[in-house]
Design a protein around this motif. Structure first.
Motif, PDB file in Angstrom:
ATOM      1  N   GLY A 157       4.350   3.992  -1.265  1.00  0.00           N
ATOM      2  CA  GLY A 157       4.245   3.148  -2.459  1.00  0.00           C
ATOM      3  C   GLY A 157       2.803   3.209  -2.942  1.00  0.00           C
ATOM      4  O   GLY A 157       2.473   3.937  -3.863  1.00  0.00           O
ATOM      5  N   GLY A 158       1.941   2.428  -2.304  1.00  0.00           N
ATOM      6  CA  GLY A 158       0.511   2.473  -2.577  1.00  0.00           C
ATOM      7  C   GLY A 158       0.094   2.191  -4.012  1.00  0.00           C
ATOM      8  O   GLY A 158      -0.869   2.794  -4.510  1.00  0.00           O
ATOM      9  N   PRO A 159       0.778   1.267  -4.716  1.00  0.00           N
ATOM     10  CA  PRO A 159       0.351   0.985  -6.092  1.00  0.00           C
ATOM     11  C   PRO A 159      -0.997   0.272  -6.091  1.00  0.00           C
ATOM     12  O   PRO A 159      -1.391  -0.299  -5.080  1.00  0.00           O
ATOM     13  N   ASN A 160      -1.675   0.361  -7.206  1.00  0.00           N
ATOM     14  CA  ASN A 160      -2.971  -0.294  -7.313  1.00  0.00           C
ATOM     15  C   ASN A 160      -2.875  -1.504  -8.219  1.00  0.00           C
ATOM     16  O   ASN A 160      -2.267  -1.441  -9.287  1.00  0.00           O
ATOM     17  N   ILE A 161      -3.494  -2.584  -7.770  1.00  0.00           N
ATOM     18  CA  ILE A 161      -3.487  -3.819  -8.540  1.00  0.00           C
ATOM     19  C   ILE A 161      -4.089  -3.575  -9.927  1.00  0.00           C
ATOM     20  O   ILE A 161      -5.112  -2.899 -10.051  1.00  0.00           O
ATOM     21  N   GLY A 168       2.977   9.452  -9.303  1.00  0.00           N
ATOM     22  CA  GLY A 168       2.601   9.679  -7.907  1.00  0.00           C
ATOM     23  C   GLY A 168       3.113   8.546  -7.026  1.00  0.00           C
ATOM     24  O   GLY A 168       3.611   8.769  -5.924  1.00  0.00           O
ATOM     25  N   HIS A 169       2.997   7.323  -7.543  1.00  0.00           N
ATOM     26  CA  HIS A 169       3.505   6.176  -6.796  1.00  0.00           C
ATOM     27  C   HIS A 169       5.025   6.221  -6.724  1.00  0.00           C
ATOM     28  O   HIS A 169       5.620   5.793  -5.739  1.00  0.00           O
ATOM     29  N   LEU A 170       5.639   6.752  -7.767  1.00  0.00           N
ATOM     30  CA  LEU A 170       7.093   6.889  -7.768  1.00  0.00           C
ATOM     31  C   LEU A 170       7.521   7.829  -6.639  1.00  0.00           C
ATOM     32  O   LEU A 170       8.404   7.517  -5.845  1.00  0.00           O
ATOM     33  N   VAL A 194       3.656  -1.412   1.890  1.00  0.00           N
ATOM     34  CA  VAL A 194       3.343  -0.935   0.540  1.00  0.00           C
ATOM     35  C   VAL A 194       1.861  -0.540   0.377  1.00  0.00           C
ATOM     36  O   VAL A 194       1.503   0.239  -0.484  1.00  0.00           O
ATOM     37  N   HIS A 195       1.030  -1.054   1.238  1.00  0.00           N
ATOM     38  CA  HIS A 195      -0.411  -0.752   1.232  1.00  0.00           C
ATOM     39  C   HIS A 195      -1.015  -0.614  -0.181  1.00  0.00           C
ATOM     40  O   HIS A 195      -1.459   0.451  -0.602  1.00  0.00           O
ATOM     41  N   MET A 196      -1.060  -1.755  -0.848  1.00  0.00           N
ATOM     42  CA  MET A 196      -1.615  -1.795  -2.212  1.00  0.00           C
ATOM     43  C   MET A 196      -3.110  -1.533  -2.239  1.00  0.00           C
ATOM     44  O   MET A 196      -3.830  -1.885  -1.308  1.00  0.00           O
ATOM     45  N   GLY A 197      -3.553  -0.967  -3.341  1.00  0.00           N
ATOM     46  CA  GLY A 197      -4.982  -0.835  -3.582  1.00  0.00           C
ATOM     47  C   GLY A 197      -5.468  -2.140  -4.186  1.00  0.00           C
ATOM     48  O   GLY A 197      -5.298  -2.378  -5.381  1.00  0.00           O
ATOM     49  N   ASP A 198      -6.068  -3.004  -3.361  1.00  0.00           N
ATOM     50  CA  ASP A 198      -6.437  -4.340  -3.848  1.00  0.00           C
ATOM     51  C   ASP A 198      -7.852  -4.746  -3.435  1.00  0.00           C
ATOM     52  O   ASP A 198      -8.183  -5.909  -3.402  1.00  0.00           O
ATOM     53  N   LEU A 344     -15.548   1.418   1.714  1.00  0.00           N
ATOM     54  CA  LEU A 344     -14.818   2.384   0.890  1.00  0.00           C
ATOM     55  C   LEU A 344     -13.373   2.551   1.361  1.00  0.00           C
ATOM     56  O   LEU A 344     -12.945   1.938   2.348  1.00  0.00           O
ATOM     57  N   TYR A 345     -12.671   3.435   0.649  1.00  0.00           N
ATOM     58  CA  TYR A 345     -11.270   3.746   0.931  1.00  0.00           C
ATOM     59  C   TYR A 345     -11.071   4.156   2.397  1.00  0.00           C
ATOM     60  O   TYR A 345     -10.128   3.727   3.062  1.00  0.00           O
ATOM     61  N   GLY A 346     -11.977   4.962   2.906  1.00  0.00           N
ATOM     62  CA  GLY A 346     -11.869   5.423   4.288  1.00  0.00           C
ATOM     63  C   GLY A 346     -12.067   4.292   5.294  1.00  0.00           C
ATOM     64  O   GLY A 346     -11.427   4.258   6.348  1.00  0.00           O
ATOM     65  N   THR A 348     -11.352   1.070   4.837  1.00  0.00           N
ATOM     66  CA  THR A 348     -10.168   0.213   4.917  1.00  0.00           C
ATOM     67  C   THR A 348      -9.022   0.955   5.606  1.00  0.00           C
ATOM     68  O   THR A 348      -8.274   0.360   6.372  1.00  0.00           O
ATOM     69  N   ASP A 349      -8.907   2.249   5.365  1.00  0.00           N
ATOM     70  CA  ASP A 349      -7.826   2.981   6.025  1.00  0.00           C
ATOM     71  C   ASP A 349      -8.009   3.003   7.539  1.00  0.00           C
ATOM     72  O   ASP A 349      -7.045   2.880   8.291  1.00  0.00           O
ATOM     73  N   LEU A 350      -9.256   3.150   7.962  1.00  0.00           N
ATOM     74  CA  LEU A 350      -9.535   3.159   9.402  1.00  0.00           C
ATOM     75  C   LEU A 350      -9.227   1.778  10.004  1.00  0.00           C
ATOM     76  O   LEU A 350      -8.542   1.664  11.021  1.00  0.00           O
ATOM     77  N   VAL A 366       3.085   6.912   9.663  1.00  0.00           N
ATOM     78  CA  VAL A 366       3.327   8.037   8.755  1.00  0.00           C
ATOM     79  C   VAL A 366       2.832   7.656   7.366  1.00  0.00           C
ATOM     80  O   VAL A 366       3.219   6.612   6.830  1.00  0.00           O
ATOM     81  N   TYR A 367       1.976   8.492   6.790  1.00  0.00           N
ATOM     82  CA  TYR A 367       1.412   8.229   5.464  1.00  0.00           C
ATOM     83  C   TYR A 367       2.077   9.128   4.445  1.00  0.00           C
ATOM     84  O   TYR A 367       2.004  10.354   4.554  1.00  0.00           O
ATOM     85  N   VAL A 368       2.734   8.523   3.470  1.00  0.00           N
ATOM     86  CA  VAL A 368       3.394   9.305   2.432  1.00  0.00           C
ATOM     87  C   VAL A 368       2.541   9.188   1.175  1.00  0.00           C
ATOM     88  O   VAL A 368       2.653   8.217   0.419  1.00  0.00           O
ATOM     89  N   VAL A 369       1.669  10.132   0.998  1.00  0.00           N
ATOM     90  CA  VAL A 369       0.641  10.037  -0.043  1.00  0.00           C
ATOM     91  C   VAL A 369       0.477  11.402  -0.716  1.00  0.00           C
ATOM     92  O   VAL A 369       0.741  12.443  -0.103  1.00  0.00           O
ATOM     93  N   ASP A 370       0.056  11.369  -1.952  1.00  0.00           N
ATOM     94  CA  ASP A 370      -0.241  12.583  -2.715  1.00  0.00           C
ATOM     95  C   ASP A 370      -1.052  13.568  -1.874  1.00  0.00           C
ATOM     96  O   ASP A 370      -2.051  13.208  -1.255  1.00  0.00           O
ATOM     97  N   ARG A 372      -3.108  15.662  -2.607  1.00  0.00           N
ATOM     98  CA  ARG A 372      -4.516  15.821  -2.951  1.00  0.00           C
ATOM     99  C   ARG A 372      -5.409  14.901  -2.133  1.00  0.00           C
ATOM    100  O   ARG A 372      -6.623  15.014  -2.155  1.00  0.00           O
ATOM    101  N   GLN A 373      -4.787  13.980  -1.385  1.00  0.00           N
ATOM    102  CA  GLN A 373      -5.588  13.115  -0.507  1.00  0.00           C
ATOM    103  C   GLN A 373      -5.601  13.624   0.935  1.00  0.00           C
ATOM    104  O   GLN A 373      -5.992  12.894   1.848  1.00  0.00           O
ATOM    105  N   SER A 374      -5.190  14.862   1.143  1.00  0.00           N
ATOM    106  CA  SER A 374      -5.059  15.328   2.532  1.00  0.00           C
ATOM    107  C   SER A 374      -6.417  15.382   3.248  1.00  0.00           C
ATOM    108  O   SER A 374      -6.504  15.086   4.432  1.00  0.00           O
TER     109      SER A 374
HETATM  110  N1  ARG Z   1      -3.551   3.285  -3.557  1.00  0.00           N
HETATM  111  C1  ARG Z   1      -3.637   4.681  -3.249  1.00  0.00           C
HETATM  112  C2  ARG Z   1      -3.556   5.514  -4.531  1.00  0.00           C
HETATM  113  O1  ARG Z   1      -3.123   5.045  -5.547  1.00  0.00           O
HETATM  114  C3  ARG Z   1      -2.572   5.133  -2.302  1.00  0.00           C
HETATM  115  C4  ARG Z   1      -2.597   4.469  -0.953  1.00  0.00           C
HETATM  116  C5  ARG Z   1      -2.095   5.363   0.125  1.00  0.00           C
HETATM  117  N2  ARG Z   1      -2.150   4.795   1.434  1.00  0.00           N
HETATM  118  C6  ARG Z   1      -3.252   4.705   2.187  1.00  0.00           C
HETATM  119  N3  ARG Z   1      -3.180   4.152   3.373  1.00  0.00           N
HETATM  120  N4  ARG Z   1      -4.403   5.157   1.772  1.00  0.00           N
HETATM  121  O2  ARG Z   1      -3.913   6.678  -4.495  1.00  0.00           O
END
Ligand code: ARG
Length: 611
Positions: A157-161, A168-170, A194-198, A344-346, A348-350, A366-370, A372-374
Motif C-alpha cells: 500500500g504505502g500511500p503518503n499522507i 504505484g500505490h495501486l 499499510v505503512h503510510m508515509g506520515d 530519513l526514509y531509511g 524509519t524503515d530500519l 515482505v516489502y511490496v514496493v516499486d 525503483r526503491q530496490s
Molecule cells: N510511502 C512510500 C512511497 O510512496 C512507500 C512505502 C513502502 N514501504 C516501506 N516500508 N518503505 O514510495
C-alpha cells in the motif's frame, strides 16, 4: 486410499516421493527422482529426468540407471506386471505376490524410458481419482500448510499522507494483498501493514503552510488536497521556504505538542479517506501504521548502532556504511541522521523492523514496493543485518519489487489531463466500462439496478486486479481498460464468467451441491485432462509462495477455466445417462468450482453469485 495428511500435495509431488524412493533403492540421491508434469502431454503425463545426472554420479549408462528405477517401480506400484505389453492384465491373472495391494495403490499405468534416459510416466485413473477425492475431503483444498506456525508481516500500500494515491500505490496494494491472502491460505499468520508515509518533509511542508496561512483549526480533506501541492511547489521554488518546512519537520519529530496535535488531526482525516479507497478496492490491512510509528525506536537504535561502531559520522551526518567487497555497483551508506538531526526514509524503515520484531516477532517481512526503491531496501536490509536487527537470518527480509503500470504512450499511467490518476477515479472508470461490457454481452439484463451495480463493481475489480497480477511482478505493463474488461481472453471477467457458469450448472443439477463421491471419481477419457490439472494446484501455490509471484496463480486459474470449458464442450454432464459417471462429473465440476474460486480469492477477486 492413502491417509489424508499424506495427500496434501500435488500429483507430481506424490510421484516424486515414489520415484525418489526408487532412486534411493538404487543407492542414488532421492532428489534425482523429482517428477514434474510433462511438457509433452502428447507423449506422457509426467516425466522424471534424473537418470542422466544419476548416471554421471554412478558412472553408468543413463538408460541402464533408468531401467533399474523402472524395474523397482514396476514391481511395487504398477498396474501392469513386469514384461506385460500394452493391455492391462486383469487382477485375476496377476502374480499373487505382486498383487497383494489394494487397487487404489496402483500408481503407474505406463512407464517408459525414452531417448537418453527420460522416464515417461502415465498414472492410473484410480491414482488420479484418489487425489481428487482427497482434495475434495481436505479442509485446505489439498494445499500444504507450509506456513503453519510462522508469522509474516507484509508491507504494502504505502500511500503518503496528503498526496493522492497513484498507480504505484495501486500496484503495491493489489500485489501485496494477494500475497497476504496466498500466505494465509498456506497457513501463515499474516499481518498486512499499510505503512503510510506520515513522517517526512511533506509533513513539515503542510505544518509550515498552515502557519503561513494563519490556519489554526482542523483541516478538511479538500483543504489538505490544496494545501500540500501549493506548499510543495513553493518549497521547490524557494530555498528559504524549504528551510521553514525542514525546521517544521524537525519540530514535529522532536515532539512539539502543537505540531503533534495538528499533525494527528490531518493524519486522521487522511486515513479516513484512504480506508474508503482501499475498501472500494477490496484490499485489506491488519495494521494502519506509518513511518511515524517507528519514532519511539529511533533514538535507542541510533545510540546502539553508534556504540557498536556500525554508525559513523560523515560530513556531520550519521551513516551506516553497507558496501561489500563483491558489490558490482556502488551501494552508498544508509543515512540515519541528517546534519540537522532529522531522520530519513531509511531511518524509519530500519526502526520499523525493530517495531515489528517487538510487536509480532515475525519469521519474515515482505516489502511490496516499486522496484525503483530496490537500492533503498538493499541498504536497509544490509544495515539491519550488520546492526544485529536480523539475528541468524530472522526475520527474513524480502523485497518483492514491481514494475510500472504504463499508459498507452508507454509512460507511467496518467489521467487525460496529465495528472495523477486518483484511485477512486480509476475504479469508477472500471465500473463504467464493466457496465457497458455486461450490457454488450447481454448479461445481468434481468437484474435490478442495485444488483447490476454490485456486479459491475465486482467485474471491474476482477478486471483491474487480474490485469495487474497476471504480469511478471517485475515487468511493466500497459493499462488497457478495453482489453482487461473483455469477457474473452486472459482476463478477470472471463474467469468470473467461467466460475459463474459452473455454479449455475451445479444449481441446475440440484441436490444442493452434494456430489461427494467418496473416493470413487470415475475418470473417463473426457475427464482426465481436467482432473490432472486439478492435481497440479499445489505445485502452483508453492511456486507463487516461494517467489512471491501471483502471476503463476493467474496462469493456473486461466488454464483451469479453459480446461473446464473444453470439458464442458466435450462431454455430457447433466444429460449423462450413466448415473455413476454423472455423479462423478458433477463432483468434478464442484471441485473445479471450489478450486477456481479459491485461486481467485487469493488474487483478491470475488465471484458474483450470478451474472
Ligand atoms: N510511502 C512510500 C512511497 O510512496 C512507500 C512505502 C513502502 N514501504 C516501506 N516500508 N518503505 O514510495
Amino acid at each position: 486410499m492413502a491417509g489424508k495428511t499424506a495427500l496434501m500435495t500435488s500429483l507430481a509431488e506424490k510421484l516424486s516421493e515414489i520415484v525418489g524412493a526408487a532412486f534411493a533403492a538404487q543407492g542414488l540421491p532421492v532428489e534425482l527422482g523429482a517428477v514434474r508434469v510433462s511438457d509433452r502431454p502428447d507423449l506422457c503425463q509426467f516425466q522424471c529426468n534424473g537418470a542422466m545426472a544419476a548416471a554421471k554420479l554412478a558412472r553408468k549408462n543413463p538408460r541402464e540407471v533408468a531401467q533399474g528405477v523402472v524395474d523397482v517401480l514396476q514391481k511395487c506400484h504398477s498396474d501392469r506386471p513386469e514384461g506385460a505389453e500394452e493391455s492391462l492384465v486383469s487382477r485375476e491373472n496377476k502374480d499373487p505376490s505382486t498383487d497383494a495391494r489394494d487397487d487404489n495403490e496402483k500408481v503407474f499405468q505406463n512407464i517408459e524410458i525414452a531417448g537418453p534416459g527420460f522416464i515417461n510416466i502415465d498414472v492410473t485413473d484410480a491414482f488420479i481419482a484418489g487425489q481428487l477425492a482427497a482434495m475434495q475431503a481436505d479442509a485446505h483444498a489439498g494445499l500444504a500448510q507450509s506456513g503453519a506456525g510462522q508469522t509474516v508481516v507484509l508491507d504494502y500500500g504505502g500511500p503518503n499522507i496528503a498526496k493522492p494515491m497513484h498507480v504505484g500505490h495501486l500496484r503495491s496494494s493489489i500485489i501485496g494483498d494477494s500475497l497476504r491472502r496466498t500466505m494465509k491460505v498456506a497457513g501463515y499468520n499474516t499481518i498486512g501493514d499499510v505503512h503510510m508515509g506520515d513522517w517526512g518533509t511533506p509533513m513539515g511542508m503542510i505544518l509550515s503552510e498552515l502557519e503561513i496561512m494563519g490556519h489554526d483549526g482542523p483541516v478538511s480533506m479538500e483543504q489538505l488536497a490544496e494545501i500540500y501541492p501549493k506548499a510543495s511547489s513553493d518549497c521547490k521554488a524557494d530555498e528559504a521556504r524549504m528551510e521553514l518546512a525542514r525546521a517544521a519537520t524537525k519540530r514535529l519529530q522532536d515532539g512539539d505538542e502543537t505540531y503533534t496535535r495538528k499533525w494527528r488531526q490531518f493524519i486522521d482525516i487522511s486515513i479516513e479517506g484512504m480506508r474508503g479507497n482501499f475498501d472500494a478496492l477490496g484490499v485489506y490491512f491488519d495494521e494502519w501504521k506509518g513511518e511515524s510509528d517507528a519514532h519511539p525506536f529511533i533514538a535507542a537504535m541510533i545510540d546502539d548502532l553508534k556504540a557498536k561502531g556500525w554508525a559513523v559520522e560523515s560530513d556531520g551526518a550519521w551513516v551506516v556504511p553497507v558496501e561489500r567487497n563483491d558489490d558490482k555497483k556502488e551501494v552508498p551508506p544508509l543515512i540515519l541522521l541528517k546534519k540537522d538531526g532529522a531522520v530519513l526514509y531509511g531511518t524509519t524503515d530500519l526502526a520499523t523492523i525493530l517495531d515489528r520484531v517487538k510487536t509480532h516477532n515475525p519469521d519474515k517481512i515482505v516489502y511490496v514496493v516499486d522496484q525503483r526503491q530496490s537500492l533503498h531496501f538493499d541498504q536497509v536490509f544490509r544495515a539491519a543485518e550488520k546492526g544485529g536487527l536480523v539475528v541468524d537470518g530472522r526475520p527474513e527480509l524480502s523485497f518483492a519489487g514491481f514494475g510500472t503500470m504504463n499508459g498507452a504512450d508507454g509512460k507511467p499511467f496518467k489521467t487525460r489531463a496529465g495528472g495523477v490518476m486518483r484511485l477512486e477515479d480509476l475504479i469508477a472508470m472500471g465500473v463504467e466500462k464493466a457496465r457497458a461490457r455486461l450490457e454488450e454481452a447481454n448479461l445481468a439484463a434481468d437484474m435490478d439496478e442495485a444488483e447490476r451495480g454490485t456486479i459491475a463493481h465486482k467485474v471491474a475489480l476482477a478486471a483491474i486486479k487480474f490485469a495487474d497480477l497476471q504480469n511478471q511482478r517485475q515487468s511493466d505493463y500497459v493499462f488497457d481498460l478495453d482489453r482487461m474488461t473483455s469477457f474473452e481472453g486472459k482476463t478477470g471477467p472471463y474467469l468470473l464468467y467461467q466460475a459463474v457458469r459452473i455454479q449455475s450448472l451445479l444449481r441446475k443439477a440440484g441436490d444442493g451441491g452434494r456430489w461427494t463421491v467418496d473416493g470413487s471419481f470415475k475418470i473417463q477419457n473426457e475427464d482426465r485432462a481436467l482432473a490432472l490439472l486439478l492435481g497440479e494446484m499445489a505445485d502452483h501455490f508453492e511456486l507463487a509462495l516461494k517467489n512471491y509471484t501471483p502471476h503463476v496463480l493467474c496462469d493456473y486459474a486461466y488454464r483451469l477455466a479453459q480446461e473446464f470449458s473444453s470439458f464442458y464442450g466435450n462431454c455430457h454432464i447433466l444429460s449423462e445417462e450413466d448415473v455413476a459417471v454423472r455423479a462423478s462429473r458433477l463432483a468434478l465440476c464442484a471441485l473445479t468450482h471450489r478450486q477456481l474460486c479459491l485461486v481467485l480469492s487469493v488474487l483478491g477477486i470475488e465471484v458474483p453469485e450470478r451474472m
